[in-house]
Write an enzyme that holds these catalytic residues in place. Structure first.
Site, mmCIF file in Angstrom:
data_model
loop_
_atom_site.group_PDB
_atom_site.id
_atom_site.type_symbol
_atom_site.label_atom_id
_atom_site.label_comp_id
_atom_site.label_asym_id
_atom_site.label_seq_id
_atom_site.Cartn_x
_atom_site.Cartn_y
_atom_site.Cartn_z
ATOM 1 N N PHE A 245 33.694 41.150 35.188
ATOM 2 C CA PHE A 245 33.595 42.151 34.112
ATOM 3 C C PHE A 245 32.481 43.171 34.314
ATOM 4 C CE2 PHE A 245 34.829 37.955 32.387
ATOM 5 C CZ PHE A 245 36.161 38.217 32.167
ATOM 6 N N ILE A 470 39.077 39.064 40.709
ATOM 7 C CA ILE A 470 38.104 38.470 39.784
ATOM 8 C C ILE A 470 38.814 37.806 38.611
ATOM 9 C CG2 ILE A 470 36.250 39.998 40.495
ATOM 10 C CD1 ILE A 470 36.840 41.812 38.171
ATOM 11 N N PRO A 597 54.068 43.306 35.727
ATOM 12 C CA PRO A 597 54.061 43.276 34.258
ATOM 13 C C PRO A 597 53.405 42.014 33.703
ATOM 14 C CG PRO A 597 56.243 43.830 35.088
ATOM 15 C CD PRO A 597 55.416 43.489 36.282
ATOM 16 N N LYS A 666 47.723 53.571 38.048
ATOM 17 C CA LYS A 666 46.429 53.838 37.405
ATOM 18 C C LYS A 666 45.707 52.510 37.200
ATOM 19 C CE LYS A 666 47.575 57.950 34.622
ATOM 20 N NZ LYS A 666 47.746 58.409 33.222
ATOM 21 N N GLU A 670 40.403 48.185 31.935
ATOM 22 C CA GLU A 670 39.427 48.450 30.878
ATOM 23 C C GLU A 670 39.986 49.137 29.646
ATOM 24 O OE1 GLU A 670 35.353 49.121 33.050
ATOM 25 O OE2 GLU A 670 36.960 49.906 34.278
#
Ligand SMILES: Cc1cc2nc3c(=O)[nH]c(=O)nc-3n(C[C@H](O)[C@H](O)[C@H](O)COP(=O)(O)OP(=O)(O)OC[C@H]3O[C@@H](n4cnc5c(N)ncnc54)[C@H](O)[C@@H]3O)c2cc1C
Ligand code: SF4
Lengths: 710, 329
Positions: A245, A470, A597, A666, A670
């Site tokens: 994060f 991650i 997805p 894209k 976040e």
């Protein structure tokens, strides 16, 4: 030699739901994390942190501790190897917090003062507990508040702290409707489930580090610079990462492990504790923000002024760019945004999921809701009225911008049309009910990366790229991307990541990973396919093609490239107890081409849940007397528990970009936390008629606000 | 974390013999003790694991009450049909605490003796009179949003974290224990000591005493009882305020009422002033509020915990109103 057959038509790669390729390993516990892997002769380091917030270390009383069972060494500023922190790395100058044990000064509570190394981690821990460190304490300043006299606007660097056009005061004066409100968000922590851990050892003249990070070449390069080593003599790997994060870059644990292995000539592992994470790996700065909006009676914005203050440490300037959201979201005749900062005797903050955008959207999107109320307009209609057709500050066109499509689809699915805009009207037993909405946006950048793809002689393909997974599903996404480009089944593609020997690549951060890596992988595949002749042979070592996207990235036209979204929330509030419960959340996003997805949805839902947590729970509290955090662990630092998380739905609308060299991919990591807290705060207003401008919306705040209005 | 010995015991005399060592601690589920050991707040030389002791039963007593063994897990306590039928607020209180996994481990004895969650208490680098007598109380001028409004002194403003004990306090529970010199018993309301200037002395248990169980006297009023807890998230958090209440309403008037508050004091707070004010009074929201005010008149708020006065008052009214409606059905 095997013979290459022509490509078989494939189904089931990009755009099809795929479980994680390493999912089975993870759920069966076979996947090993940096803290789990056994090594012969492994020694264990346990870190000791300062208990004072400012001053000097008078003494580290190592002798009694060295006599304890199993203790091998006590490293501190008096005996540690020297490092060179005077360099500029991939992301700028290093935070001096990583240059551990180089002097006797203590700039904040929780600063590394010693490392105890022992045969077992229990022995190291007991000795670390027993280690006496004496300090000469100096007065500290840890109080963060709006208008702190030490606040300043940083110089223009990579980030643009201030943008300005038009005359704000004049436009405000000419506005029929004005909102002028202050918002605050508290200090927040990422505290990934897997704490930072690194093993370091010297192996035939090479430094080998097994780590948990967001970018192995990044860490390798910085370690090489810190220890003045030839970059090729450092290898960093980070196979599995249990959350990051923004917190898992170069951090003291890697540096400490390298120092200790250099001194002891045996492998050393350093694992940070939960409490240590709270001061050593960064966090989101608290913010104090003021938003002023001026509009015509029909909601058209004449003035948008967003000032945000965040804090940084006295050793390093980190800026939380909260005011930057408005540079993308809304235009106004006069437009001013500024991110200011104040340096305090506190640890250095860092990137945390949607830096700037998460706290900034809380302020801006709540202010928009307040403006809608004052204009007597529907909040979605207000946003539609102010939809810009080019970047409000840059003037550059958008690569694609489908935020209104998100609102439309979201409103349809959420049942927004039936909403009575008046607050405080709906009751169900002890609960007042309300709904709210907010917009979301996050930049979708790209950075140079290299990759290689090998056609193996058994008909499979191996991709090598220093990407990091991650927990996002990056390994799986890259498998699908490579399979599509190769026109083979994903099962024939093996993706190897997170090894600095594979060459430089973008870190997993800034919602840029997938886009940057996908570009490198597809470029390498294109190169490989040119070299593979149908019917031609493949030698035993395979055929390898490499790519480097540096030039292509540099040639990309300057456009406003962002993901967008619309957040919806329904809440229930009991004003007699202050309890707030979110009943449902819906997020609709326009985030380019969705690669997988299944994992995309999990990313988006995860961000929304974090937004809920930010709205209602998360808050680190600093003790003014000691300058240290209070309750710096996951018992004291609350985040949403399962029982707090209702039905959370995420979906997306089409967001094509035909011109894009990466096929319109894209970032989605976040955008979904952005606006979520604002949607909830707006819903709390709709339920109760009270604006909560300070996060988190805690029971005591709701209770006192309710009592005040009753 | 200090190296420690571990001994499992199978009978009560064996346990109390080992327990005489001041450096020994009884180990129940370990859900609090082990955490404190990791934080270096507790540094025992020996852990005496009591979970194999024959103290794991819940039995009816001759007078119609219940005896609950000290090693009964929180999960078993909450699930027991007689507990749920005769003392529903107790089952609700236990279920309102911690998480399913923790309740499976946690024992009745350990729950009573769990330590405060004051964050200064668990951080050995900070002053704390409870952990380190005479070092001062960091909470009074520091972070104390979830600290006491009743019965606190300037020496310590911590609250007791247990939900279970709030219901027990309302139902006049007695704690039974065993020492090397024989058994003993304490009413729960006298089990926890007043704070005074000795916040480190928390209970009236003799040194080395092993809790053997809890006795609940018969209490018909308890059949109409309820526990409501408010916390900063929906689960897995300690109370910021809670109320255990039992109510008997006859012809619109309160015949008997039990009230205890949680998260307001260093011990579960039996609200006797409120009970007195309400007994014989009409069962109305106004009377409930007046009763709460009678108890809370003694409240002393710190700068950041004054909301608890409002919270408890609102909870008393809400819970007693619900119980009145329940009784009318
Ligand atoms: C994350 C978390 C959340 C929690 N949330 C809540 C909550 O919301 N509400 C709540 O009420 N509780 C909560 N708890 C606390 C939990 O209820 C207690 O930890 C548990 O009840 C303690 O029981 P134990 O058997 O594990 O005690 P232990 O940890 O084993 O022991 C605690 C203390 O009791 C002593 N002891 C144990 N048994 C005996 C005995 N028979 N005789 C004498 N001394 C004994 C031990 O020596 C020790 O000092 C939470 C705990 C955690 C970790
Ligand atoms: S309130 Fe009590 S437990 Fe908390 S710091 Fe003060 S003395 Fe210690």
């Amino acid at each position: 030699m095997t013979t290459m057959t022509g490509p078989t038509p494939v189904t089931g790669s990009v755009g099809t739901a795929h479980t994680r390729v390493e999912g089975r390993e993870k759920v069966t516990g076979a996947a090993r994390y940096a803290g789990d892997i056994p090594y012969a002769e492994l020694a264990h380091g346990w870190l000791v942190l300062s208990t004072i917030a400012r001053g000097r270390i008078r003494s580290v009383e190592a002798d009694p501790v060295l006599a304890m069972p199993g203790v091998l060494a006590v490293l501190h500023h008096g005996n540690a190897p020297r490092v060179n922190a005077d360099y500029t790395g991939l992301l700028g100058r290093p935070d001096p917090t990583v240059a551990v044990f180089q002097h006797d000064r203590v700039p904040f509570a929780g600063w590394p003062v010693a490392l105890v190394v022992a045969e077992t981690s229990e022995q190291a821990r007991e000795a670390a507990d027993a280690l006496v460190v004496r300090y000469d304490e100096e007065p500290h300043d840890v109080a963060f508040f709006a208008g702190h006299p030490g606040s300043y606007t940083p110089e223009n660097g990579r980030a643009q702290p201030e943008t300005s056009k038009g005359d704000i005061e004049a436009e405000l004066a000419a506005s029929a409707v004005v909102v002028d409100a202050e918002y605050t968000t508290p200090q927040e922590h990422h505290s990934a489930l897997e704490p930072h851990a690194a093993m370091a050892r010297w192996d035939s003249g090479r430094l080998e580090v097994v780590d948990s990070n967001q970018g192995s070449t990044w860490v390798a390069e910085e370690l090489a610079k810190l220890f003045s080593l030839d970059p090729s003599s450092v290898r960093v790997r980070s196979e599995h990462v249990g959350g990051a994060f923004g917190s898992k870059g170069v951090r003291p644990h890697q540096v400490l492990a390298v120092m200790a292995t250099t001194v002891l000539h045996r492998p050393v592992r350093v694992v940070l504790t939960r409490r240590q994470l709270f001061s050593l790996v960064g966090y989101r700065s608290p913010t104090a923000q003021r938003v002023r909006l001026g509009a015509d009676a029909d909601g058209r914005l004449r003035a948008l002024d967003h000032e945000a203050l965040s804090l940084t440490s006295k050793v390093y300037e980190f800026l939380e760019p909260s005011a930057a959201v408005g540079r993308v979201m809304y235009d106004a005749d006069a437009h001013h945004t500024v991110n200011r900062v104040v340096a305090l005797d506190v640890p250095t903050p860092t990137w945390m999921r949607a830096p700037g955008a998460a706290p900034g959207s809380f302020a801006l999107e709540c202010a928009l809701d307040e403006l809608a109320e004052k204009c007597g307009m529907d909040p979605i209609a207000l946003r539609a009225r102010n939809e810009p057709n080019a970047g409000p500050v840059s003037g550059a066109p958008f690569s694609s911008r489908n935020v209104l499509a998100c609102f439309q689809e979201g409103a349809r699915r959420f049942g927004w049309a039936d909403r009575d805009p008046r607050p405080g009207l709906r009751r169900e037993g002890r609960w007042l009910l309300g709904t709210g909405t907010a917009a979301a946006t996050h930049p979708s950048g790209v950075a140079p990366s290299t990759a290689s793809v090998t056609a193996e002689c058994d008909g499979t393909f191996t991709v090598r790229i220093t990407a990091a997974d991650i927990g996002t599903g990056a390994r799986t996404a890259l498998t699908l991307i490579a399979a599509e480009a190769l026109e083979v089944e994903p099962e024939r593609v093996r993706v190897r990541i997170a090894d600095s020997d594979f060459g430089p690549a973008m870190v997993a951060g800034g919602s840029m990973g997938t886009r940057s890596w996908a570009w490198a992988v597809t470029s390498a595949v294109r190169e490989l396919r040119e070299r593979l002749v149908p019917g031609g042979g493949i030698p035993p070592e395979g055929i390898t093609a490499r790519s480097n996207t540096t030039e292509a990235v540099g040639a990309l036209p300057m456009l406003e490239r962002h993901s967008f979204g619309a957040q919806f929330a329904e809440v229930a509030v009991d004003e007699t107890t202050g309890e707030v419960r979110v009943r449902r959340m819906l997020g609709i996003f326009a985030a380019g081409r969705i690669v997988n997805p299944l994992t995309a949805r999990s990313q988006l839902v995860g961000g929304m849940i974090w937004g809920l947590s930010m709205a209602l729970h998360e808050e680190a509290v600093r003790d003014q007397a000691s300058g240290a955090l209070v309750g710096a662990d996951l018992a004291g630092y609350h985040f949403a528990a399962n029982a707090d998380v209702p039905l959370v739905e995420a979906d997306w609308v089409d967001d094509p970009d035909e011109e894009d060299p990466v096929g319109g991919i894209k970032g989605i990591g976040e955008v979904s936390i952005v606006g979520a807290a604002a949607a909830i705060a707006n819903a709390v207003w709709h339920a109760t008629g009270v604006r909560h401008r300070h996060l988190p919306i805690r029971p005591d705040r709701v209770l006192l606000a309710g009592a005040a209005t009753a | 974390m200090r190296e420690f010995g571990y001994q499992r015991v199978f009978d009560v005399p064996g346990a109390v013999a080992l327990g005489a060592d001041p450096e020994a601690r009884y180990l129940g589920g370990g859900t609090n003790l082990v955490d404190l050991m990791k934080a270096s707040v507790e540094r025992p030389a020996l852990l005496i694991d009591v979970r194999e002791l024959p103290l794991d039963r819940i039995e009816s007593t001759d007078d119609g009450g219940l005896h609950i063994g000290a090693t009964v897990t929180n999960s078993d306590l909450a699930a027991h049909p007689e507990v749920r039928r005769r003392y529903p607020a107790l089952a609700q209180a236990v279920l309102a605490g911690a998480s399913g996994q923790l309740r499976n481990m946690a024992t009745v004895g350990g729950n009573l003796l769990q330590r405060t969650r004051c964050a200064y208490f668990t951080d050995p680098a900070r002053p704390c009179n409870k952990r380190n007598p005479g070092s001062g109380c960091a909470a009074v001028k520091g972070e104390h949003r979830n600290h006491a409004i009743l019965g606190a002194t300037e020496h310590c403003v911590a609250v007791h974290p247990s939900d279970m004990s709030v219901a027990l306090a309302a139902f006049d529970a007695r704690v039974t224990y065993e020492t090397a010199t024989g058994p003993g018993e304490l009413p729960l309301t006298e089990f926890y000591l007043p704070v005074g200037d000795t916040p480190h002395l928390e209970t009236a248990l003799p040194p080395g005493a092993l809790i053997t169980g809890i006795t609940l006297p018969p209490a018909p009023v308890a059949a109409t009882s309820r526990y409501r807890k408010v916390r900063e998230r929906a689960s897995y958090a300690f109370a910021i305020g809670s109320v255990a209440a039992a109510l008997d309403v006859q012809e619109g008037a309160v015949r008997e009422v039990r009230l205890a508050f949680g998260a307001v004091a260093s011990r579960p707070w039996r609200a006797r002033a409120a009970e007195r004010a309400l007994t014989g009074a009409p069962a109305t929201a106004e009377a409930f509020a007046a009763a709460a005010d009678a108890e809370l008149a003694a409240a002393k708020a710190l700068p950041h915990n004054g909301y608890k006065v409002t919270l408890i008052r609102n909870l008393v009214v809400a819970v007693l109103t619900e119980l009145t409606e329940e009784a009318a059905r």
